[in-house]
Scaffold this active site. Sequence first.
Site, mmCIF file in Angstrom:
data_model
loop_
_atom_site.group_PDB
_atom_site.id
_atom_site.type_symbol
_atom_site.label_atom_id
_atom_site.label_comp_id
_atom_site.label_asym_id
_atom_site.label_seq_id
_atom_site.Cartn_x
_atom_site.Cartn_y
_atom_site.Cartn_z
ATOM 1 N N ASN A 9 1.990 8.859 8.489
ATOM 2 C CA ASN A 9 2.692 7.762 7.814
ATOM 3 C C ASN A 9 3.484 8.371 6.666
ATOM 4 O O ASN A 9 2.904 8.772 5.658
ATOM 5 C CB ASN A 9 1.654 6.750 7.296
ATOM 6 C CG ASN A 9 2.289 5.666 6.433
ATOM 7 O OD1 ASN A 9 3.510 5.519 6.409
ATOM 8 N ND2 ASN A 9 1.454 4.915 5.728
ATOM 9 N N LYS A 11 5.496 6.971 4.725
ATOM 10 C CA LYS A 11 5.727 6.009 3.633
ATOM 11 C C LYS A 11 7.201 6.049 3.207
ATOM 12 O O LYS A 11 8.068 6.253 4.047
ATOM 13 C CB LYS A 11 4.794 6.281 2.454
ATOM 14 C CG LYS A 11 3.333 6.370 2.886
ATOM 15 C CD LYS A 11 2.380 6.231 1.756
ATOM 16 C CE LYS A 11 0.966 6.535 2.243
ATOM 17 N NZ LYS A 11 -0.056 6.119 1.323
ATOM 18 N N HIS A 100 -1.008 -2.342 6.647
ATOM 19 C CA HIS A 100 -1.379 -1.229 5.755
ATOM 20 C C HIS A 100 -1.739 -1.816 4.390
ATOM 21 O O HIS A 100 -1.143 -2.804 3.948
ATOM 22 C CB HIS A 100 -0.211 -0.256 5.636
ATOM 23 C CG HIS A 100 -0.582 1.015 4.937
ATOM 24 N ND1 HIS A 100 -0.690 1.092 3.566
ATOM 25 C CD2 HIS A 100 -0.894 2.243 5.412
ATOM 26 C CE1 HIS A 100 -1.052 2.329 3.236
ATOM 27 N NE2 HIS A 100 -1.183 3.050 4.335
ATOM 28 N N GLU A 102 -1.012 -0.998 1.520
ATOM 29 C CA GLU A 102 0.123 -1.135 0.589
ATOM 30 C C GLU A 102 0.930 -2.388 0.913
ATOM 31 O O GLU A 102 1.494 -3.027 0.022
ATOM 32 C CB GLU A 102 0.980 0.147 0.622
ATOM 33 C CG GLU A 102 0.257 1.285 -0.077
ATOM 34 C CD GLU A 102 0.580 2.681 0.445
ATOM 35 O OE1 GLU A 102 1.609 2.860 1.114
ATOM 36 O OE2 GLU A 102 -0.239 3.590 0.187
ATOM 37 N N GLU A 172 -9.078 2.115 6.875
ATOM 38 C CA GLU A 172 -8.532 2.821 5.722
ATOM 39 C C GLU A 172 -9.098 2.216 4.445
ATOM 40 O O GLU A 172 -8.553 1.233 3.930
ATOM 41 C CB GLU A 172 -7.009 2.685 5.689
ATOM 42 C CG GLU A 172 -6.298 3.314 6.865
ATOM 43 C CD GLU A 172 -4.919 3.804 6.448
ATOM 44 O OE1 GLU A 172 -4.697 5.007 6.524
ATOM 45 O OE2 GLU A 172 -4.102 2.991 6.013
ATOM 46 N N GLY A 178 -4.519 8.001 -0.781
ATOM 47 C CA GLY A 178 -3.700 8.699 -1.782
ATOM 48 C C GLY A 178 -4.485 9.110 -3.015
ATOM 49 O O GLY A 178 -3.893 9.462 -4.043
ATOM 50 N N SER A 218 -6.833 9.941 2.542
ATOM 51 C CA SER A 218 -6.922 11.322 2.058
ATOM 52 C C SER A 218 -7.425 12.307 3.114
ATOM 53 O O SER A 218 -8.156 13.247 2.792
ATOM 54 C CB SER A 218 -7.787 11.391 0.789
ATOM 55 O OG SER A 218 -7.170 10.646 -0.256
HETATM 56 C C1 PEP Z 1 -2.014 6.153 4.491
HETATM 57 O O1 PEP Z 1 -0.906 6.067 4.004
HETATM 58 O O2 PEP Z 1 -2.317 5.425 5.431
HETATM 59 C C2 PEP Z 1 -2.931 7.154 3.968
HETATM 60 C C3 PEP Z 1 -4.122 7.240 4.489
HETATM 61 O O3 PEP Z 1 -2.483 7.960 2.944
HETATM 62 P P1 PEP Z 1 -3.199 9.318 2.399
HETATM 63 O O4 PEP Z 1 -3.511 10.153 3.617
HETATM 64 O O5 PEP Z 1 -2.185 9.947 1.525
HETATM 65 O O6 PEP Z 1 -4.430 8.888 1.685
#
Ligand code: PEP
Length: 257
Positions: A9, A11, A100, A102, A172, A178, A218
Amino acid sequence: MRKKLIAGNWKMHLLPVGARALVERIRAELDPLAATLAKDREVMVAPPDILIPAVAQALAGSSILLGAQNMHFEDKGAFTGEVAPPMLLAYGVTHVILGHSERRHIFHETDDLINKKVLAAIHHRMTPILCVGETQDEHDSGRALDVVLRQLQRGLEGVADDHVTRMAIAYEPVWAIGTGRTATPAQAEAIHGAIRGAILERYGRERADTVRIIYGGSVNDENVDSLVSKPDIDGALVGGASLKADSFARIVRARTR
Ligand code: PEP
């Protein structure tokens, strides 16, 4: 056997030149291994919408799949700023990340809206990757499973028996996205098992055994092996580490048992 799905992803990062360069570097690492990787895993990248045409071109001839990070549920209309499923399909997009955290937390997407998008994706024969996950607060107060199962149930409303296997679910935990903090493999596996249990209850054993449940939060080249070698963790949704070709390629090559 469920194939692992490793999804990047991106982003809101990159410009066309950087996106093309990233794809070239990922391809340089992964194309030589494509036949081996294809046996038990799929790879997908989800650039920002405006970069999809450039990335589609750069991916031509590769087995890496193209995803989107979001979409509207209608096919067209007066929805300023939105992107419709047929627009994504026109560029070869096969997967779409929906719900997601976000989108849920910054853009206030509700379970109802996310469910409409899931149904639209299925209608267009795309693979929706339905994201679910608890916040830090919900985690700390022991409500993780309740939150995840509620988001799952509401996201799956109206999804027919024959269609659920076209979906992937991404667990998630919001506190892991992040932040550099990841759920332990045991923590993630427990939630994944419960998600599969809920799918089993509603859709039966065969379908529950087919749906992929991937982990995000992460994930990096050091922790991926221990996560994806758990029986109910069918891959990873990767944010930050998907922007570095060598890390992403290493994550794709994860040891899965
Ligand atoms: C994500 O954007 O779905 C995500 C898991 O980000 P990160 O791997 O940076 O934590």
